[in-house]
Design an enzyme around this catalytic site. Structure first.
Site, PDB file in Angstrom:
ATOM      1  N   TYR A  38       1.028  -1.137  -0.092  1.00 10.11           N
ATOM      2  CA  TYR A  38       0.062   0.158   0.019  1.00 10.11           C
ATOM      3  C   TYR A  38       0.868   1.008   0.020  1.00 10.11           C
ATOM      4  O   TYR A  38       2.026   1.169   0.176  1.00 10.11           O
ATOM      5  CB  TYR A  38      -1.132   0.070   1.191  1.00 10.11           C
ATOM      6  CG  TYR A  38      -0.448  -0.133   2.538  1.00 10.11           C
ATOM      7  CD1 TYR A  38       0.793   0.054   3.039  1.00 10.11           C
ATOM      8  CD2 TYR A  38      -1.615  -0.410   3.531  1.00 10.11           C
ATOM      9  CE1 TYR A  38       0.985  -0.081   4.181  1.00 10.11           C
ATOM     10  CE2 TYR A  38      -1.107  -0.399   4.902  1.00 10.11           C
ATOM     11  CZ  TYR A  38       0.086  -0.361   5.050  1.00 10.11           C
ATOM     12  OH  TYR A  38       0.077  -0.395   6.517  1.00 10.11           O
ATOM     13  N   GLU A  39       0.256   2.159  -0.297  1.00 11.54           N
ATOM     14  CA  GLU A  39       0.766   3.649  -0.765  1.00 11.54           C
ATOM     15  C   GLU A  39       1.974   3.513  -1.683  1.00 11.54           C
ATOM     16  O   GLU A  39       2.968   4.310  -1.650  1.00 11.54           O
ATOM     17  CB  GLU A  39       1.486   4.117   0.820  1.00 11.54           C
ATOM     18  CG  GLU A  39       0.460   4.208   1.956  1.00 11.54           C
ATOM     19  CD  GLU A  39      -0.564   4.829   1.982  1.00 11.54           C
ATOM     20  OE1 GLU A  39      -0.806   5.626   0.634  1.00 11.54           O
ATOM     21  OE2 GLU A  39      -1.808   4.637   2.528  1.00 11.54           O
ATOM     22  N   GLY A  40       1.662   2.781  -2.639  1.00 14.40           N
ATOM     23  CA  GLY A  40       2.573   2.624  -3.792  1.00 14.40           C
ATOM     24  C   GLY A  40       3.442   1.303  -3.634  1.00 14.40           C
ATOM     25  O   GLY A  40       4.341   1.539  -2.510  1.00 14.40           O
TER      26      GLY A  40
END
Length: 598
Positions: A439-441
């Site tokens: 998550y968050e890239g």
């Protein structure tokens, strides 16, 4: 589950001795912020993490969140712990004084975020995203939006979320479909579905403020046509009181591999009232305020899982008796030796220690840069810090989560078969850590951002800003014979990093796909060298303390020993990543897609 004890002494070492916070705050004109205040935060934060959060870590994982017709209930004890967190004033540390915050710089609270995250990552996600919502509204909101939402968000009475992902698109936000229809009163009606929304619904706060990406009716296609909106769970009346329920409802919560006590929600917006924040069609630009905050928070997660794995592994390795040392018994009065005497167990413990302490230095260093970005005295200072932070953020997020996951796996391995058993807590640490690289890239997304946007699109200028910092350190310590074992390999790798980047730039001009082929190995190389610099700097600090005379010789000798381990056993990994980069694109693309067969 191991009992978490915050490594306060090491946190103080990084903040005060390595980063010299007193000098840093003085340069920013923050006369009221000093080391004594930070130490008080550390002591109280350590108590809260150990006494309130750590005991809920395993029970929260076992119980998980409960979903019933749109209502989400958190595990037993979570709501009560959050109430104590709010009563302690912890959410308000960095908030604007005008809206009830304490106005402290980012670095003042970074260790508290690490403590709460290591003690109980699932719990920490509920208040964690609120900080990003606060930063986004502070930077892009109108005066009315600030006065409406900031006081309650800063106090912790309300929490915030970040609503980006949709069922058909993950990181490719250009294809999102959520619509925002303008209304006569200046508000908007949002309709669409968002998924993977952390803390999208829960019972810990009175209201939840969603920061949502959506499209206006006449918006351009792609990322240039995205706007940003504030969509509260409950509307807010003109006098600031809580109004009627808005048209946003949790459709379900995900059944996950880890962080089970954190509600990961499907959020349905059905004509929900929202308010534009920032300019039309510039939502992604505004959202990056939130996203960069979240990425630094995820970097902390990498440190947290490395630290928890290390603490659990160290306790077990000291107590577990198995076999004899190859060189002869070390515990002759017992039936076997403690496994900490075995070199391979030492290898795993030292790896976890090196990543936890090195990662801590990187995250805290990045937070100090954030202070300068926000409070620097000159435009030049602010820009220089911003450029460095832009380069280091994808490295910190992706590299630290990758090695944090590695460290968590070492924690399981040290326990042997017991590590695979739930009661010991090591397998939960691995499950909770796994999401951090996603998550968050994802690591791949962060790597493309680093090599493609931050390095090559600036013609290497962003990288040179950082390698210059490393070069100046090596130059200043070139005649320090006691640091030679660190400085010489660091200087060589720093030069190699620049040369390798130039070669990649030339290859990218021939075929842009070379960037994607090299990016992850490039990011990991960057991470190992960056941590190498910080370990060399920590070794210098420890060496100076020992030379001056100290009552804490063991602490500083341990720093030097860990730095030595990092340089001899971890930093050589750069050679493998360099070799993989040089392996090129062709071997990845040679096999025709049709020939990928079972």
């Amino acid at each position: 589950m191991p009992d978490y004890k915050a490594p306060v002494r090491d946190m103080r070492f990084v903040l005060h001795e390595l980063l010299k916070l007193d000098d840093h705050y003085a340069a920013l004109g923050l006369d009221e912020v000093n080391g004594e205040l930070i130490d008080a935060f550390l002591e109280e934060g350590a108590k809260f993490a150990a006494n309130e959060l750590s005991p809920l870590n395993r029970s929260g994982d076992e119980e998980g969140c409960h979903f019933d017709n749109g209502v989400v209930t958190t595990p037993k004890g979570f709501k009560e712990a959050y109430k104590k967190y709010v009563e302690g004033g912890w959410p308000a540390m960095g908030g604007d004084v005008e809206y009830g915050g304490q106005g402290l710089p980012t670095s003042a609270g970074i260790a508290i975020s690490e403590m709460t995250g290591t003690a109980n990552w699932s719990w920490s996600m509920y208040p964690g995203l609120s900080h990003g919502a606060v930063a986004t509204i502070e930077e892009h909101g109108t005066p009315e939006q600030k006065s409406t939402y900031l006081p309650k968000l800063i106090s912790g009475e309300w929490t915030g979320t970040m609503c980006l992902t949709e069922p058909h698109c993950g990181s490719d936000l250009g294809t999102l479909k959520t619509k925002a229809e303008p209304q006569a009163d200046g508000s908007y009606k949002l309709t669409g579905t968002k998924i993977f929304i952390s803390a999208g619904e829960h019972d810990m706060a009175d209201n939840i403020v969603h920061i949502v990406l959506a499209r206006l009716p006449d918006a351009p296609a792609g990322t240039k046509g995205i706007s940003l909106f504030i969509v509260p769970k409950f509307l807010v009346n003109g006098d600031g009181s809580q109004g009627e329920r808005n048209g946003v409802v949790c459709g379900s919560i995900e059944h996950k591999m880890g962080i089970k006590a954190s509600a990961t929600c499907v959020m349905n917006f059905d004509g929900a009232t929202g308010y534009l924040i920032g300019p039309e069609n510039k939502g992604l630009n505004c959202m990056f305020t939130f996203m960069n905050f979240a990425r630094l928070g995820t970097a902390i997660q990498g440190v947290a899982h490395a630290e928890l794995g290390f603490q659990g592994g160290l306790t077990y390795a000291r107590e577990r008796l198995a076999m004899r040392a190859l060189s002869g018994p070390k515990n002759p009065d017992g039936p076997a030796d403690p496994i900490i005497v075995h070199p391979d167990v030492r290898r795993m413990l030292m790896t976890m220690k090196a990543f936890a302490e090195g990662g801590r230095a990187l995250v805290y260093y990045t937070a100090v840069l954030g202070d300068i970005v926000n409070l620097g005295k000159t435009e030049e200072d602010r820009k220089q810090a911003d450029d460095l932070m832009a380069l280091l953020t994808p490295i910190a997020k992706a590299f630290l989560t990758e090695v944090g996951l590695e460290a968590a796996n070492h924690g399981v391995q040290i326990y042997g078969g017991h590590g695979f058993i739930r009661e010991w807590g090591m397998e939960q640490n691995v499950r909770d850590a796994r999401i951090s690289t996603l998550y968050e890239g994802t690591t791949g997304i962060q790597a493309l951002d680093l090599l493609g946007r931050k390095v090559l699109q600036t013609q290497g200028a962003a990288l040179r800003n950082w390698t210059k910092v490393i070069h100046k350190f090596c130059e200043a310590q070139a005649d320090n014979a006691e640091l030679k074992e660190f400085v010489e390999p660091l200087a060589r790798l720093n030069k190699e990093w620049g040369d390798m980047t130039m070669a990649l730039g030339a290859q990218a001009m021939q075929n842009i796909e070379n960037v994607g082929a090299a990016s992850v190995d490039y990011l990991m190389y960057a991470g190992y060298v960056t941590l190498g610099y910080l370990w060399a700097a920590m070794a210098q600090t420890a060496q100076e303390k020992l030379a001056a005379g100290t009552a804490e010789e063991d602490f500083y000798k341990a720093k030097l020993a860990t730095a030595r381990f990092y340089f001899k056993r971890i930093l050589p990994r750069t050679a493998g990543h360099k070799g993989a980069i040089e392996g090129g694109l062709d071997c990845l693309m040679e096999l025709d897609e049709a020939h990928f067969a079972f």
